[in-house]
Design an enzyme around this catalytic site. Structure first.
Site, short mmCIF file in Angstrom:
data_model
loop_
_atom_site.label_atom_id
_atom_site.label_comp_id
_atom_site.label_asym_id
_atom_site.label_seq_id
_atom_site.Cartn_x
_atom_site.Cartn_y
_atom_site.Cartn_z
N ALA A 67 0.84 -1.20 0.00
CA ALA A 67 0.00 0.00 0.00
C ALA A 67 0.88 1.25 0.00
O ALA A 67 2.00 1.25 0.53
CB ALA A 67 -0.90 -0.01 1.22
N GLY A 112 0.82 -5.38 0.95
CA GLY A 112 -0.12 -5.55 -0.16
C GLY A 112 0.53 -6.11 -1.42
O GLY A 112 -0.15 -6.73 -2.24
N GLU A 115 0.31 -9.68 -0.86
CA GLU A 115 -1.12 -10.06 -0.91
C GLU A 115 -1.60 -10.14 -2.37
O GLU A 115 -2.42 -10.97 -2.71
CB GLU A 115 -1.96 -9.06 -0.12
N GLU A 135 2.77 -6.00 7.89
CA GLU A 135 1.83 -5.00 8.40
C GLU A 135 1.88 -4.79 9.91
O GLU A 135 1.72 -3.66 10.38
CB GLU A 135 0.40 -5.36 7.98
N1 COA Z 1 4.43 3.65 -0.17
C1 COA Z 1 4.80 4.83 -0.68
N2 COA Z 1 6.03 5.07 -1.17
C2 COA Z 1 6.90 4.05 -1.14
C3 COA Z 1 6.58 2.78 -0.63
C4 COA Z 1 5.27 2.59 -0.12
N3 COA Z 1 4.87 1.42 0.35
N4 COA Z 1 7.68 1.98 -0.72
C5 COA Z 1 8.64 2.73 -1.27
N5 COA Z 1 8.18 3.98 -1.53
C6 COA Z 1 8.91 5.12 -2.09
C7 COA Z 1 9.97 5.60 -1.11
O1 COA Z 1 9.40 6.42 -0.12
C8 COA Z 1 10.91 6.32 -2.03
O2 COA Z 1 10.39 7.59 -2.34
P1 COA Z 1 11.36 8.90 -2.33
O3 COA Z 1 12.25 8.67 -3.50
O4 COA Z 1 10.39 10.00 -2.52
O5 COA Z 1 12.05 8.87 -1.02
C9 COA Z 1 10.86 5.47 -3.30
O6 COA Z 1 9.64 4.71 -3.23
C10 COA Z 1 12.01 4.50 -3.39
O7 COA Z 1 12.04 3.74 -2.18
P2 COA Z 1 13.41 3.24 -1.53
O8 COA Z 1 13.11 2.68 -0.19
O9 COA Z 1 14.45 4.30 -1.64
O10 COA Z 1 13.76 2.08 -2.58
P3 COA Z 1 14.56 0.73 -2.35
O11 COA Z 1 14.68 0.14 -3.70
O12 COA Z 1 15.79 0.98 -1.53
O13 COA Z 1 13.61 -0.19 -1.45
C11 COA Z 1 11.56 -1.29 -0.80
C12 COA Z 1 12.38 -0.67 -1.94
C13 COA Z 1 10.21 -1.71 -1.41
C14 COA Z 1 12.28 -2.52 -0.23
C15 COA Z 1 11.37 -0.27 0.34
O14 COA Z 1 10.97 0.97 -0.23
C16 COA Z 1 10.36 -0.65 1.36
O15 COA Z 1 10.62 -1.47 2.22
N6 COA Z 1 9.14 -0.05 1.29
C17 COA Z 1 8.11 -0.22 2.26
C18 COA Z 1 7.43 -1.54 2.07
C19 COA Z 1 6.37 -1.78 3.13
O16 COA Z 1 6.59 -1.73 4.31
N7 COA Z 1 5.15 -2.09 2.66
C20 COA Z 1 4.07 -2.47 3.51
C21 COA Z 1 2.88 -1.65 3.27
S1 COA Z 1 1.60 -2.26 4.37
#
Ligand code: COA
Length: 261
Positions: A67, A112, A115, A135
């Protein structure tokens, strides 16, 4: 466009690739993307020529970051509830697509994002894929079907362990748990999903749809109701031209040519 469709041609006709394409947010599911996704799934549902759908990401290193947490931060409680309801419905609509759906996972699939993959029929992962229902680390719970689909797939206590710990696991561990069906070298998940799709497309299209229905709907039934469902599905293949074609092809020692009729 945050969702890109590609209809394959030639010997791969019948295979459609659904690509997630929101690189700036690592395919995080925001309102716009979910709306596009639901519209796409509704269109695909009506596509009689679609035999196998393959989900994948066009963003290197990420399948889907779950999400959109930035959008979520600005939502009121009721807006958040509505959004999660929509996401839950979106993945159920995907699961209910009549044709087989394969998810090709590379990189991160969290919350998500995982999911989404759980709503596919089959999952193939590149060795570098990482996934988890994270989550509870955000003080929420999986809300787009994860609490229901994960235990059905890998068993309740293994699902609870993953959900309670919010653990991020790699492809090999996911393969051992049965969370993904096969693990292939990094970068080869889409090719492996396509290979699977190519094994499926020669088979009777109506038979595939009814077999999916019998398995999916039967899983939540007692044995005898499940057998009745199987019988009802079987009754729908009996009067088809394709069934007669299968018998004729066997008799003539040639490959069958099914038309979905
Ligand atoms: N929602 C909104 N934005 C997100 C996002 C999310 N779930 N996941 C990543 N982004 C955004 C980051 O904020 C970043 O934005 P910015 O450039 O404005 O700072 C951009 O995407 C790149 O993310 P970054 O973390 O730098 O990339 P990465 O390749 O190093 O890592 C992930 C990718 C997916 C491993 C990491 O972003 C992450 O763990 N995200 C959260 C996942 C999560 O907890 N999801 C559960 C939702 S219930």
């Amino acid at each position: 466009m945050e969702i890109r469709l590609e209809h394959l041609a030639g010997p791969d006709a019948g295979i459609v690739l659904l690509g997630l394409n929101r690189p700036s947010a690592r395919n995080a599911l925001g309102r716009g993307m979910v709306g596009e996704f639901r519209q796409t799934v509704a269109d695909l549902r009506a596509d009689r020529d679609l035999r196998v759908l393959v989900l994948h990401s066009l963003v290197p290193g990420t399948f889907c970051a779950g999400a959109d947490l930035k959008e979520r931060a600005d939502m009121s409680t009721s807006q958040a509830a509505l959004f999660v309801q929509g996401l839950r419905a979106a993945f159920t609509e995907l699961e209910d697509l009549p044709m087989p759906v394969i998810a090709a996972l590379e990189g991160a699939a969290f919350g998500g994002g995982l999911e989404l993959a759980l709503a596919a029929d089959l999952r193939v992962a590149g060795a570098d894929a990482r996934m988890g229902l994270v989550e509870t680390s955000l003080a929420i719970l999986p809300g787009a079907g994860g609490t229901q689909r994960l235990p059905r797939l890998i068993g309740p206590s293994r699902a609870k362990e993953l959900i309670f710990t919010a653990r991020r696991i790699g492809a090999e561990a996911a393969g051992r748990l049965g969370l993904v069906d096969r693990v292939v070298p990094a970068g080869e998940a889409l090719a492996a999903a396509l290979a699977l799709a190519r094994e499926i497309i020669p088979n009777g299209p109506l038979a595939l749809r009814l077999a999916k229905q019998a398995v999916n709907r039967g899983l939540d039934l007692d044995r005898d109701s499940g057998m009745a469902l199987e019988e009802a599905c079987y009754a729908q293949v009996l009067p088809t031209q394709d069934r007669l074609e299968g018998l004729a092809a066997f008799r003539d020692k040639r490959p069958p040519k099914y038309r979905g009729e």
